[in-house]
Scaffold this motif. Structure first.
Motif, PDB file in Angstrom:
ATOM      1  N   VAL A  98     -34.012  16.185  -1.125  1.00 48.26           N
ATOM      2  CA  VAL A  98     -33.108  14.854  -0.726  1.00 48.26           C
ATOM      3  C   VAL A  98     -32.619  14.961   0.736  1.00 48.26           C
ATOM      4  O   VAL A  98     -32.711  14.006   1.416  1.00 48.26           O
ATOM      5  CB  VAL A  98     -32.136  14.308  -1.633  1.00 48.26           C
TER       6      VAL A  98
ATOM      7  N   VAL B  96     -37.499   4.671   3.999  1.00 47.46           N
ATOM      8  CA  VAL B  96     -37.193   4.272   2.614  1.00 47.46           C
ATOM      9  C   VAL B  96     -38.040   4.473   1.582  1.00 47.46           C
ATOM     10  O   VAL B  96     -37.611   5.038   0.409  1.00 47.46           O
ATOM     11  CB  VAL B  96     -37.107   2.913   2.598  1.00 47.46           C
TER      12      VAL B  96
ATOM     13  N   PHE C 189     -37.332   6.696  -1.846  1.00 47.91           N
ATOM     14  CA  PHE C 189     -37.703   6.303  -3.291  1.00 47.91           C
ATOM     15  C   PHE C 189     -38.505   7.334  -3.855  1.00 47.91           C
ATOM     16  O   PHE C 189     -38.345   7.427  -5.292  1.00 47.91           O
ATOM     17  CB  PHE C 189     -38.304   4.893  -3.091  1.00 47.91           C
TER      18      PHE C 189
ATOM     19  N   LEU D 111     -38.670  10.643  -3.605  1.00 49.69           N
ATOM     20  CA  LEU D 111     -37.984  11.487  -4.153  1.00 49.69           C
ATOM     21  C   LEU D 111     -37.203  11.270  -5.143  1.00 49.69           C
ATOM     22  O   LEU D 111     -36.911  12.137  -5.933  1.00 49.69           O
ATOM     23  CB  LEU D 111     -37.039  11.968  -2.687  1.00 49.69           C
ATOM     24  N   MET D 112     -36.599  10.027  -5.360  1.00 50.43           N
ATOM     25  CA  MET D 112     -35.815   9.610  -6.388  1.00 50.43           C
ATOM     26  C   MET D 112     -36.629   9.573  -7.692  1.00 50.43           C
ATOM     27  O   MET D 112     -36.002   9.605  -8.686  1.00 50.43           O
ATOM     28  CB  MET D 112     -35.000   8.296  -6.169  1.00 50.43           C
ATOM     29  N   LEU D 113     -37.952   9.771  -7.465  1.00 57.67           N
ATOM     30  CA  LEU D 113     -38.780   9.395  -9.050  1.00 57.67           C
ATOM     31  C   LEU D 113     -39.085  10.911  -9.109  1.00 57.67           C
ATOM     32  O   LEU D 113     -39.482  10.995 -10.352  1.00 57.67           O
ATOM     33  CB  LEU D 113     -40.072   8.764  -8.406  1.00 57.67           C
ATOM     34  N   THR D 114     -38.809  11.781  -8.505  1.00 59.58           N
ATOM     35  CA  THR D 114     -39.177  13.251  -8.752  1.00 59.58           C
ATOM     36  C   THR D 114     -38.124  13.807  -9.768  1.00 59.58           C
ATOM     37  O   THR D 114     -37.027  13.447  -9.783  1.00 59.58           O
ATOM     38  CB  THR D 114     -39.468  13.966  -7.684  1.00 59.58           C
ATOM     39  N   ARG D 115     -38.625  14.661 -10.615  1.00 57.69           N
ATOM     40  CA  ARG D 115     -37.789  15.594 -11.466  1.00 57.69           C
ATOM     41  C   ARG D 115     -37.190  16.664 -10.793  1.00 57.69           C
ATOM     42  O   ARG D 115     -38.064  17.254 -10.040  1.00 57.69           O
ATOM     43  CB  ARG D 115     -38.588  16.006 -12.702  1.00 57.69           C
TER      44      ARG D 115
ATOM     45  N   ALA E 297     -35.249  16.801  -8.433  1.00 61.77           N
ATOM     46  CA  ALA E 297     -35.326  16.853  -6.910  1.00 61.77           C
ATOM     47  C   ALA E 297     -34.102  17.527  -6.413  1.00 61.77           C
ATOM     48  O   ALA E 297     -34.023  17.940  -5.109  1.00 61.77           O
ATOM     49  CB  ALA E 297     -35.245  15.381  -6.339  1.00 61.77           C
ATOM     50  N   MET E 298     -33.000  17.477  -6.823  1.00 57.96           N
ATOM     51  CA  MET E 298     -31.876  18.171  -6.449  1.00 57.96           C
ATOM     52  C   MET E 298     -31.586  19.574  -6.993  1.00 57.96           C
ATOM     53  O   MET E 298     -30.924  19.947  -7.953  1.00 57.96           O
ATOM     54  CB  MET E 298     -30.473  17.444  -6.799  1.00 57.96           C
TER      55      MET E 298
ATOM     56  N   PRO F 138     -42.796   9.273 -16.812  1.00 56.10           N
ATOM     57  CA  PRO F 138     -42.788   9.336 -15.069  1.00 56.10           C
ATOM     58  C   PRO F 138     -43.326  10.651 -14.661  1.00 56.10           C
ATOM     59  O   PRO F 138     -43.434  10.601 -13.437  1.00 56.10           O
ATOM     60  CB  PRO F 138     -41.302   9.116 -15.042  1.00 56.10           C
TER      61      PRO F 138
ATOM     62  N   ALA G 277     -44.647  10.782 -11.103  1.00 60.42           N
ATOM     63  CA  ALA G 277     -43.572  11.309  -9.975  1.00 60.42           C
ATOM     64  C   ALA G 277     -44.368  12.350  -8.783  1.00 60.42           C
ATOM     65  O   ALA G 277     -44.008  12.321  -7.697  1.00 60.42           O
ATOM     66  CB  ALA G 277     -42.594  11.922 -10.615  1.00 60.42           C
TER      67      ALA G 277
ATOM     68  N   THR H 256     -46.568  10.288  -6.635  1.00 59.03           N
ATOM     69  CA  THR H 256     -46.131   9.386  -5.661  1.00 59.03           C
ATOM     70  C   THR H 256     -45.368  10.213  -4.356  1.00 59.03           C
ATOM     71  O   THR H 256     -45.319   9.909  -3.272  1.00 59.03           O
ATOM     72  CB  THR H 256     -45.076   8.596  -6.404  1.00 59.03           C
TER      73      THR H 256
ATOM     74  N   ALA I  68     -46.205   9.819  -0.649  1.00 60.55           N
ATOM     75  CA  ALA I  68     -45.252   9.771   0.556  1.00 60.55           C
ATOM     76  C   ALA I  68     -45.444  10.805   1.557  1.00 60.55           C
ATOM     77  O   ALA I  68     -45.198  10.500   2.820  1.00 60.55           O
ATOM     78  CB  ALA I  68     -43.900   9.725  -0.160  1.00 60.55           C
TER      79      ALA I  68
END
Lengths: 124, 187
Positions: B30, B69, B73, B75-79, B81-82, B173, B177, B180, B184
């Motif tokens: 992120v 953006v 988005f 990245l927010m869909l990936t498991r 990610a953090m 998902p 994920a 996507t 991206a």
């Protein structure tokens, strides 16, 4: 490389505006840091959640729908960017240019109709 | 190139390259995504310094606005990610460094040695430039222009098919994920 000095271009207001913007945010944060009383507590340090105790991890998977909306936004943003040079050239080229842009917009419009028919624009 | 121009060019280059380095080195994906913003702004600044006004605005609108953006988005869909514990490099790092250095050296050699046609004309005003671009798009490059629209249509339909493929009550998902985040990255 024909790079022009900032003083000789129209970008000077943008540069000044950007620097003032960054400076304003920085100065505000610094000033608040200087004058604030420092008395942290466990409740104060917790994440602000409108008065409710926060639960779970803030990091969670988002609904894939957000991605779809973001992609729709990109596609039509690119379309809008193409409209600017077209609008300037249209004055000289005339109806031929209109036909081309209609084809361009109709192709993308078909995509929007498809999204609509598939229910992609509805929030579940 | 006078000193002021050189200073502008160097600072914009630093604004582009340093965040780019953070993009590939950040442990949190992120953070890497957010580092793209100053990188895109630096590129926009380079366009502005070259007085390519339309590209400056487009870079801000499309890349700093829309693409970023979209990337965030995705990245927010990936498991997971953090996951700041994972290193961003592997054992192939020296090989990659060698290949990149060779490519940079080769590009620099070509850039320096090639007899570039240098014009002494002053850049045209924004309206004239953009009109010339529009004329080129409509008259000389009409087919690529319409093909661009087809490409956007394909991206649109692809995203809808991916996001709407399972109409069951529990959408899965994980494969989505991965796909996507892959698209991206290719934008």
């Amino acid at each position: 490389m024909p790079v022009t000095a900032p003083s000789s271009s129209e970008y000077l207001p943008i540069i000044v505006f950007t620097l003032v913007g960054i400076g304003f945010v920085g100065a505000t944060l610094l000033f608040s840091r200087l004058i604030q009383p420092h008395a942290p507590s466990k409740a104060k340090n917790s994440t602000y959640e409108c008065g409710v105790a926060p639960t779970g991890n803030a990091w969670q998977q988002f609904n894939p729908h957000y991605y779809l909306f973001a992609l729709l936004f990109v596609v039509f943003d690119v379309e809008a960017a193409f409209l600017y040079p077209w609008a300037l050239a249209y004055r000289r080229v005339g109806m031929y240019a209109v036909g081309e842009m209609i084809l361009f917009v109709v192709l993308l419009g078909a995509g929007l109709v498809y999204a609509w028919r598939r229910g992609a624009l509805e929030w579940e | 190139m006078d000193t002021a121009s050189l200073l502008v060019f160097i600072s914009l280059g630093v604004l582009t390259l340093v965040p780019a380095l953070f993009v590939v080195n950040s442990r949190s994906i992120v953070h890497a995504g957010f580092w793209l913003l100053p990188c895109f702004l630096g590129v926009a600044g380079l366009y502005a310094a070259l007085e390519a006004h339309f590209f400056f605005v487009t870079q801000l609108l499309i890349y700093a606005g829309a693409i970023l953006v979209l990337v965030l988005f995705a990245l927010m869909l990936t498991r997971n990610a953090m996951n700041p514990t994972e290193s961003q490099s592997n054992r192939l790092k020296p090989v990659a460094a060698l290949v990149c250095t060779a490519f940079a050296a080769g590009s620099t050699f070509i850039l320096v040695k090639h007899p570039w046609a240098i014009t002494t004309d002053t850049p045209k005003p924004a309206g004239v430039q953009t009109e010339a671009l529009g004329n080129a798009l409509i008259q000389n490059y009409a087919v690529p222009f319409e093909v661009a629209s087809l490409l956007l249509l394909a991206a649109l339909i692809g995203a809808i098919v991916l996001a709407k493929s399972d109409r069951g009550p529990v959408p899965e998902p994980a494969p989505l994920a991965d796909l996507t985040s892959g698209t991206a990255g290719g934008e």
